[in-house]
Scaffold this motif. Structure first.
Motif, mmCIF file in Angstrom:
data_model
loop_
_atom_site.group_PDB
_atom_site.id
_atom_site.type_symbol
_atom_site.label_atom_id
_atom_site.label_comp_id
_atom_site.label_asym_id
_atom_site.label_seq_id
_atom_site.Cartn_x
_atom_site.Cartn_y
_atom_site.Cartn_z
ATOM 1 N N GLU A 1 9.591 6.518 -1.465
ATOM 2 C CA GLU A 1 8.491 5.866 -0.750
ATOM 3 C C GLU A 1 8.412 6.365 0.681
ATOM 4 O O GLU A 1 7.341 6.707 1.187
ATOM 5 N N SER B 1 -2.961 -9.083 3.333
ATOM 6 C CA SER B 1 -3.093 -8.250 2.142
ATOM 7 C C SER B 1 -4.297 -8.732 1.340
ATOM 8 O O SER B 1 -4.717 -9.896 1.447
ATOM 9 N N HIS C 1 -0.397 7.641 -6.189
ATOM 10 C CA HIS C 1 0.244 6.405 -5.725
ATOM 11 C C HIS C 1 0.933 5.668 -6.859
ATOM 12 O O HIS C 1 2.070 5.234 -6.735
ATOM 13 N N ASP D 1 0.676 2.694 -8.015
ATOM 14 C CA ASP D 1 0.849 1.241 -7.960
ATOM 15 C C ASP D 1 -0.223 0.605 -7.072
ATOM 16 O O ASP D 1 0.063 -0.241 -6.226
ATOM 17 N N ASN E 1 -0.776 -4.267 -2.338
ATOM 18 C CA ASN E 1 -0.513 -3.023 -1.614
ATOM 19 C C ASN E 1 -1.709 -2.550 -0.792
ATOM 20 O O ASN E 1 -1.721 -1.419 -0.304
ATOM 21 N N ALA F 1 -0.538 0.684 1.243
ATOM 22 C CA ALA F 1 0.893 0.587 1.522
ATOM 23 C C ALA F 1 1.696 0.840 0.243
ATOM 24 O O ALA F 1 1.136 0.949 -0.854
ATOM 25 N N ASP F 2 3.022 0.905 0.408
ATOM 26 C CA ASP F 2 4.002 0.968 -0.679
ATOM 27 C C ASP F 2 3.808 2.175 -1.597
ATOM 28 O O ASP F 2 3.234 2.078 -2.680
#
Length: 635
Positions: free
Chosen positions: A57, A93, A130, A132, A137, A149-150
């Motif tokens: 990551e 989020s 990505h 996910d 995220n 993110a993530d």
């Protein structure tokens, strides 16, 4: 962990925690700024697979520098603690927002998807998937900036599927079919996941809703979810089609890259005159419940007013009126006004066809003598028709004409009719067209030519709304052509050069300030050798002017596409109105910014169901703003 210092970061407070790690708000001591620090759970710090994923990551995101991707600051190990330091997003989020309001207003959802698309497109161009994409995220700041993110599951497209402790990784409800089946994935997998997020934002529920892990996977692999416009009738079918294509189970039938998704969304936004900016997104994130209520109230009133307008337009618009009032009740089931109007309209619609049937009378039986006389009269009438038709066939066909209203997105395309330039640009109304089949062509700099067969009917108006496809723009060219010397060709006039001119759409040609001719012209213009000023003028386009050198016996081939001039309309309407320009809906007043229009004539129409329609032809002058204030007259 609170108040503990890890390298250069002082941990202040817990932001969120998940199955793999916890995220803390921290202070970067050396720069005295707020950051976010992600710390791997202690019981996972001994698991090699999770450590590899955690490191992946950090490294994947660290190589992606984009405003729509969370920026990585540092990564490392401090004693037994593995951590990632990243930029702090002051906001929420998407998951938190959906927990507050259940669904996102359409215009806000479109803006969020476009922002996510920018970040994903950048990552995909770098070869990173990505894997996910989900609401948790997607981070949205109070300033309206959307960030992905993530990247813990991210991988290069040429790597095989990553697993953790023997299981397929990812969040089941947002997995693509190929990811759920454990197959190799590419950028199209992220497009599917984004389609799930898009669906959930607009509908308020996930498209795949199994009760457990295996049932969710089964639905993703085998079940097609209910279409978005069927789940929420407020969603346009065209937008629903975009989501359906994102959720295609076969990657080859899906959008092949995220740019295609963004292009189709932008087309839908232009079609519905939807405009969204980061401030709008930020305002919604700050007070989602309040903003949702305000947006839905405005939309309800819009549908109600349109329902009134269609209801007053007669029986032919009764279905449109019913559809608008049904949308009002979708937004507010307790709206008594809409209920009353809807009940009245449905009753009226049910009775009118029955009344028509009652009025229809069965034809009386005719005697054989009457039938014979009628047949004779018909035969005489046929003979007279053919005699008259032989005399007036040519005249009558010429007298029948029709019209065509041509709109393009974007405007400013030159119109060609049966291969001849009309000298007009879109939007425009073509009048006095002969009936029958014709060829319509549209050309605009930077866009692919459009050609279509159309049929003009007598005393009828054909309306065309066309979206032009972009292409790589070609710059103006000035090329020097050495003409071949054919046999027995007479020598050129001593000291003369030649100018071959092609201008799109058309222009008056001036050489050294003297008018020469107007394009289109087939012949070459003789010009004395030396340097001359060549100017091309069209009242609705910017002047093109160059100093060109002409050599004896040579021909300069000049190919120029003129740049369109624009003006603007600043419109104030009391009390308010739907604004139509050249027959196409633009927006509902009040409109804060001037409306940009191509120079020339335009037809302005203002509609408010409680007032008399207002219609006028306006003239937009280049580089000027036409200010117009209209007070509608009550019916």
């Amino acid at each position: 962990m609170i108040n503990r210092r890890i390298r250069n970061f002082e941990i202040k407070e817990l932001i969120a925690t998940g199955g793999m790690a916890a995220i803390y708000k921290a202070n970067q001591v050396t720069l005295d700024r707020i950051v976010a620090v992600k710390i791997l759970h202690g019981h996972l710090a001994q698991d090699k697979d999770f450590i590899i994923r955690f490191e992946r990551e950090a490294k994947a995101a660290a190589n992606l520098q984009h405003e729509n991707i969370v920026n990585i600051i540092d990564f490392g190990q401090e004693e037994e603690v593995y951590f990632i330091a990243m930029e702090y997003v002051d906001g929420k989020s998407l998951k938190d927002i959906l927990n507050q309001v259940k669904f996102i207003p359409q215009e806000i959802a479109l803006g969020i998807i476009l922002e996510i698309g920018k970040g994903l497109n950048y990552a995909h161009q770098k070869g990173i998937v990505h894997r996910d994409i989900k609401p948790a995220n997607i981070l949205i700041g109070y300033d309206g900036i959307v960030k992905i993110a993530d990247f813990g599951l991210a991988q290069a497209q040429d790597l095989t599927t990553i697993t953790v402790t023997g299981a397929i990784v990812g969040t089941p409800a947002y997995m693509s079919p190929e990811q759920a089946a454990g197959k190799k994935v590419d950028n199209r997998s992220d497009i599917f996941s984004l389609g799930v997020v898009f669906y959930e934002m607009l509908i308020g529920v996930k498209p795949f809703k199994g009760e457990n892990y295996s049932s969710v996977i089964h639905e993703i692999l085998t079940i097609n979810p209910i279409k978005a416009f069927e789940a929420n009738p407020l969603i346009a079918k065209e937008l629903s089609t975009v989501i359906e294509k994102m959720l295609e189970k076969d990657p080859d039938k899906r959008y092949q890259n995220i740019e295609e998704v963004s292009e189709d969304i932008i087309i839908q936004m232009k079609r519905t005159r939807t405009e969204i900016n980061r401030k709008d997104i930020g305002d919604f994130i700050s007070k989602p419940e309040e903003k949702l209520k305000n947006l839905m109230e405005k939309r309800k009133e819009r549908h109600f007013e349109r329902g009134i307008y269609f209801m007053n337009s007669g029986y032919e618009k009764i279905d449109d009126a019913i559809a608008e009032f049904e949308k009002v009740l979708l937004l507010d089931p307790n709206d008594a006004r809409a209920k009353n109007y809807l009940e009245t309209l449905k009753t009226k619609r049910a009775k009118i066809p029955l009344q028509k049937k009652i009025k229809e009378k069965k034809p009386a039986k005719k005697s054989p003598i009457f039938i014979g006389m009628l047949a004779g009269l018909i035969a005489i009438a046929i003979i007279i028709y053919f005699i008259l038709n032989s005399f007036f066939r040519v005249t009558s066909s010429k007298e029948l004409t029709g019209m065509a209203v041509v709109n393009t997105m974007p405007p400013g395309a030159e119109i060609f009719f049966d291969n001849d330039s009309t000298g007009m640009i879109t939007p425009a109304t073509l009048k006095g067209l002969t009936i029958g089949e014709h060829q319509l062509a549209l050309k605009k700099n930077g866009y692919k030519p459009f050609v279509q067969k159309i049929e003009i009917k007598g005393n009828d108006t054909l309306k065309l709304d066309i979206t032009l496809l972009t292409e790589i723009a070609k710059e103006d060219t000035v090329t020097l052509i050495k003409p071949p010397v054919p046999k027995r060709q007479l020598p050129p006039i001593q000291g003369m050069g030649y100018l071959k001119v092609k201008v799109n759409p058309w222009a008056k040609i001036y050489i050294d300030g003297q008018y020469v001719e107007t394009t289109p012209i087939a012949r070459s213009l003789p010009v004395s050798s030396g340097v001359h000023s060549v100017r091309l003028e069209n009242p609705n386009y910017k002047v093109w002017q160059r100093n060109l050198r002409f050599n004896p016996g040579d021909t300069l081939n000049l190919n120029v596409r003129l740049e369109l001039l624009e003006g603007a309309l600043k419109l104030i309407v009391r009390p308010w109105a739907d604004v139509y320009i050249d027959g196409k809906f633009y927006e509902t007043t009040p409109i804060a910014q001037p409306i940009k229009l191509s120079a020339g004539e335009h037809r302005l129409k203002l509609i408010n169901p409680l007032y008399k329609p207002y219609e006028e032809v306006i003239v937009i002058k280049p580089n000027q703003v036409l200010k117009k204030s209209v007070e509608l007259e009550k019916k």
